[in-house]
Design a protein around this motif. Structure first.
Motif, PDB file in Angstrom:
ATOM      1  N   SER A 365       0.897  -1.298  -0.096  1.00 54.65           N
ATOM      2  CA  SER A 365       0.005  -0.005  -0.083  1.00 54.65           C
ATOM      3  C   SER A 365       0.946   1.235  -0.133  1.00 54.65           C
ATOM      4  N   GLY A 366       1.789   1.284   1.032  1.00 53.63           N
ATOM      5  CA  GLY A 366       2.563   2.442   0.842  1.00 53.63           C
ATOM      6  C   GLY A 366       3.565   2.446  -0.345  1.00 53.63           C
ATOM      7  N   THR A 367       3.833   1.658  -0.945  1.00 53.42           N
ATOM      8  CA  THR A 367       4.837   1.656  -2.132  1.00 53.42           C
ATOM      9  C   THR A 367       3.846   2.155  -3.285  1.00 53.42           C
ATOM     10  N   LEU A 368       2.673   1.685  -3.376  1.00 55.26           N
ATOM     11  CA  LEU A 368       1.742   2.268  -4.434  1.00 55.26           C
ATOM     12  C   LEU A 368       1.415   3.783  -4.266  1.00 55.26           C
ATOM     13  N   TRP A 369       1.243   4.234  -3.045  1.00 53.47           N
ATOM     14  CA  TRP A 369       1.078   5.436  -2.653  1.00 53.47           C
ATOM     15  C   TRP A 369       2.250   6.287  -3.082  1.00 53.47           C
ATOM     16  N   LEU A 370       3.406   5.990  -2.900  1.00 51.26           N
ATOM     17  CA  LEU A 370       4.670   6.684  -3.105  1.00 51.26           C
ATOM     18  C   LEU A 370       4.591   6.775  -4.820  1.00 51.26           C
ATOM     19  N   LEU A 371       4.446   5.691  -5.507  1.00 49.87           N
ATOM     20  CA  LEU A 371       4.526   5.923  -7.013  1.00 49.87           C
ATOM     21  C   LEU A 371       3.250   6.772  -7.511  1.00 49.87           C
ATOM     22  N   ALA A 372       2.104   6.683  -6.852  1.00 49.07           N
ATOM     23  CA  ALA A 372       1.010   7.631  -7.316  1.00 49.07           C
ATOM     24  C   ALA A 372       1.427   9.308  -7.292  1.00 49.07           C
ATOM     25  N   PHE A 373       1.812   9.596  -6.168  1.00 48.02           N
ATOM     26  CA  PHE A 373       2.227  11.048  -5.791  1.00 48.02           C
ATOM     27  C   PHE A 373       3.525  11.483  -6.204  1.00 48.02           C
ATOM     28  N   PHE A 374       4.612  10.786  -5.860  1.00 54.15           N
ATOM     29  CA  PHE A 374       5.852  11.059  -6.623  1.00 54.15           C
ATOM     30  C   PHE A 374       5.758  11.182  -8.358  1.00 54.15           C
ATOM     31  N   GLY A 375       4.821   9.995  -8.774  1.00 54.28           N
ATOM     32  CA  GLY A 375       4.673   9.871 -10.149  1.00 54.28           C
ATOM     33  C   GLY A 375       3.891  11.117 -10.797  1.00 54.28           C
ATOM     34  N   PHE A 376       2.929  11.614 -10.045  1.00 63.32           N
ATOM     35  CA  PHE A 376       2.549  12.779 -10.361  1.00 63.32           C
ATOM     36  C   PHE A 376       3.089  13.883 -10.674  1.00 63.32           C
ATOM     37  N   ALA A 377       3.999  14.294  -9.409  1.00 65.44           N
ATOM     38  CA  ALA A 377       4.918  15.436  -9.205  1.00 65.44           C
ATOM     39  C   ALA A 377       6.092  15.014 -10.754  1.00 65.44           C
ATOM     40  N   LEU A 378       6.488  13.861 -11.007  1.00 65.47           N
ATOM     41  CA  LEU A 378       7.787  13.897 -11.932  1.00 65.47           C
ATOM     42  C   LEU A 378       6.800  14.046 -13.279  1.00 65.47           C
ATOM     43  N   LEU A 379       5.702  13.384 -13.535  1.00 65.24           N
ATOM     44  CA  LEU A 379       5.151  13.606 -14.636  1.00 65.24           C
ATOM     45  C   LEU A 379       4.577  15.057 -14.955  1.00 65.24           C
ATOM     46  N   TYR A 380       4.138  15.727 -13.957  1.00 66.95           N
ATOM     47  CA  TYR A 380       3.393  16.826 -14.385  1.00 66.95           C
ATOM     48  C   TYR A 380       4.382  18.158 -13.886  1.00 66.95           C
ATOM     49  N   LEU A 381       5.713  17.738 -13.561  1.00 70.35           N
ATOM     50  CA  LEU A 381       6.345  19.037 -13.273  1.00 70.35           C
ATOM     51  C   LEU A 381       6.741  19.734 -14.632  1.00 70.35           C
ATOM     52  N   PRO A 382       6.949  19.379 -15.814  1.00 72.44           N
ATOM     53  CA  PRO A 382       6.759  20.400 -16.887  1.00 72.44           C
ATOM     54  C   PRO A 382       5.500  21.208 -17.250  1.00 72.44           C
ATOM     55  N   VAL A 383       4.453  20.409 -16.641  1.00 73.77           N
ATOM     56  CA  VAL A 383       3.224  21.041 -16.978  1.00 73.77           C
ATOM     57  C   VAL A 383       2.751  22.111 -16.102  1.00 73.77           C
ATOM     58  N   LEU A 384       3.587  22.129 -14.872  1.00 72.79           N
ATOM     59  CA  LEU A 384       3.073  22.952 -13.646  1.00 72.79           C
ATOM     60  C   LEU A 384       3.960  24.163 -13.720  1.00 72.79           C
ATOM     61  N   THR A 385       5.423  23.868 -14.217  1.00 77.25           N
ATOM     62  CA  THR A 385       6.240  24.853 -14.219  1.00 77.25           C
ATOM     63  C   THR A 385       6.712  25.756 -15.248  1.00 77.25           C
ATOM     64  N   GLN A 386       6.239  25.129 -16.310  1.00 75.52           N
ATOM     65  CA  GLN A 386       6.439  25.994 -17.751  1.00 75.52           C
ATOM     66  C   GLN A 386       5.366  26.726 -18.345  1.00 75.52           C
ATOM     67  N   PRO A 387       5.590  27.801 -18.883  1.00 75.92           N
ATOM     68  CA  PRO A 387       4.512  28.577 -19.423  1.00 75.92           C
ATOM     69  C   PRO A 387       3.468  27.842 -20.229  1.00 75.92           C
ATOM     70  N   ARG A 388       2.276  28.344 -20.304  1.00 79.17           N
ATOM     71  CA  ARG A 388       1.334  27.637 -21.290  1.00 79.17           C
ATOM     72  C   ARG A 388       1.895  27.683 -22.792  1.00 79.17           C
ATOM     73  N   PRO A 389       1.753  26.377 -23.253  1.00 79.86           N
ATOM     74  CA  PRO A 389       2.084  26.491 -24.747  1.00 79.86           C
ATOM     75  C   PRO A 389       1.545  27.536 -25.505  1.00 79.86           C
ATOM     76  N   ALA A 390       2.282  28.015 -26.687  1.00 80.22           N
ATOM     77  CA  ALA A 390       1.689  29.186 -27.490  1.00 80.22           C
ATOM     78  C   ALA A 390       0.619  28.714 -28.148  1.00 80.22           C
ATOM     79  N   THR A 391       0.539  27.572 -28.799  1.00 84.38           N
ATOM     80  CA  THR A 391      -0.384  27.140 -29.614  1.00 84.38           C
ATOM     81  C   THR A 391      -1.864  26.482 -28.748  1.00 84.38           C
ATOM     82  N   ALA A 392      -1.710  26.788 -27.346  1.00 83.08           N
ATOM     83  CA  ALA A 392      -3.050  26.485 -26.506  1.00 83.08           C
ATOM     84  C   ALA A 392      -3.954  27.432 -26.567  1.00 83.08           C
TER      85      ALA A 392
END
Length: 392
Positions: A365-392
């Motif tokens: 349970s703990g391992t899957l929890w870590l995968l979910a939230f650290f995974g979100f931070a890793l996967l969405y890091l560029p989405v949350l820190t970089q400017p909105r795409p010019a084509t969006a």
């Protein structure tokens, strides 16, 4: 021109969801690692709370408090058509959240009153902001949201009071009030966004039957929810409370059945919302089962905490991060894996309550929890820190 449009600073502080969602996800993972170390007998932090109370507090008031901050600061401008906070005002609110996490982390070295004041800072500021926006825009429909966030903040103060007596605050009325406020908030907000998002998605596919609109039945479900939660706050293990919990779970499942959840299976970004609301309903039954003595109370409570709250917030964070940065509202394989990991964590934690001697289930349970939230931070890091795409 809105404040957000005038803002020329780092993209990270251009919208509330960016810093709050990223930092909250990182804290969800880091706090789990600290909690595992605490269970192993290591004094990682000089906290005044017992390990179980700290674990519960930092999820309900730390993690959830940060996610609510990101949600409110993103949703309210859409509700009111008023400028969003950005730049230094937003950074100040983030600093309040960090101050609360730091104060609780070293609470064993400080007066509990100072820790409580530091920890309540963000909640009080969000209530003031939301009250101002509701009053200026005359958006009285959102007053219940303000009241529930105020209840959550007040429950945090009660939690600190419970802990100051030296007892296990995770068993106190403060935590039950906070959990009840969070469940009520999901019942309210989920009842708005899940059928709306589903309706919009089905309309693009020319579906012949949309989700049911809010009606008297929904009002009855919410009224029953309030009654059951009030009894849960006052007498959580009593027979009347357990029977009300059974009725509340059935009522929420009936409500969910009217929102066309099965039709959303092709889109994980939608079915995860239905699944999270289903866990909200099952959480009522889990509390009833704990009240009848069928399962351990801690295991049952995790259906609400890690299940309904954890999965609903993860679903909202992924959807809002994609939508508000101009990306397609579609969950790819990585995002879907986050949902499945967190759902698996909830199932494993519930099984650990049924099989208390099987420690490997807790570790899973703990391992899957870590995968979910650290995974979100890793996967969405560029989405949350970089400017909105010019084509969006």
């Amino acid at each position: 021109m809105s404040q957000t449009h005038r803002y020329q600073g780092p993209a990270f502080f251009s919208h509330g969801f960016r810093p709050f969602f990223l930092l909250s996800a990182l804290w969800a993972g880091l706090a789990m690692l600290i909690w595992i170390a605490m269970l192993g007998g290591r004094a990682v932090l000089p906290v005044a709370f017992d390990p179980f109370s700290w674990h519960a507090h930092e999820f309900l008031y730390g993690y959830l408090g940060g996610v609510i901050g990101g949600f409110v600061l993103t949703a309210v401008p859409n509700w009111t058509s008023r400028p969003a906070l950005a730049g230094m005002p937003l950074a100040g609110l983030v600093a309040l959240w960090l101050l609360g996490r730091g104060a609780v982390a070293v609470s064993g070295l400080l007066d509990w009153r100072l820790v409580m004041l530091a920890d309540l800072g963000l909640g009080i500021a969000l209530c003031a902001y939301l009250a101002r926006e509701i009053l200026r825009g005359q958006h009285w429909r959102n007053l219940p949201v303000l009241l529930l966030i105020a209840l959550l903040t007040a429950s945090n103060a009660l939690f600190h009071l419970d802990a100051s007596d030296g007892g296990p605050a995770f068993e106190g009325i403060g935590l039950r009030l906070g959990l009840a406020a969070a469940v009520a908030l999901i019942s309210l907000i989920g009842g708005r966004i899940i059928p709306t998002f589903t309706r919009n998605w089905l309309a693009k596919r020319d579906a012949d039957r949309p989700p049911a609109a809010f009606g008297r039945g929904d009002a009855v479900v919410l009224a029953l929810t309030i009654l059951a939660l009030l009894c849960f706050i006052i007498q959580p293990q009593s027979a009347p409370t357990s029977w009300l919990m059974l009725a509340g779970g059935a009522a929420h499942l009936w409500r969910l059945s009217r929102w066309r959840g099965l039709a959303t299976l092709p889109e994980p970004l939608l079915w995860v919302l239905h699944l999270a609301y289903g866990l909200l309903a099952l959480g009522f039954w889990a509390e009833a089962a704990a009240g009848f003595g069928w399962i351990a109370p801690a295991a049952g409570r995790h259906v609400w905490l890690a299940g309904a709250i954890g999965l609903m917030t993860l679903a909202v964070m992924t959807r809002a991060s994609l939508g508000h940065t101009g990306r397609a509202l579609h969950a790819g394989g990585g995002t879907t894996a986050l949902y499945l990991a967190l759902a698996g964590s909830v199932v494993a934690r519930l099984l650990a309550g049924v099989w208390p001697g099987q420690l490997w289930v807790l570790h899973l349970s703990g391992t899957l929890w870590l995968l979910a939230f650290f995974g979100f931070a890793l996967l969405y890091l560029p989405v949350l820190t970089q400017p909105r795409p010019a084509t969006a």
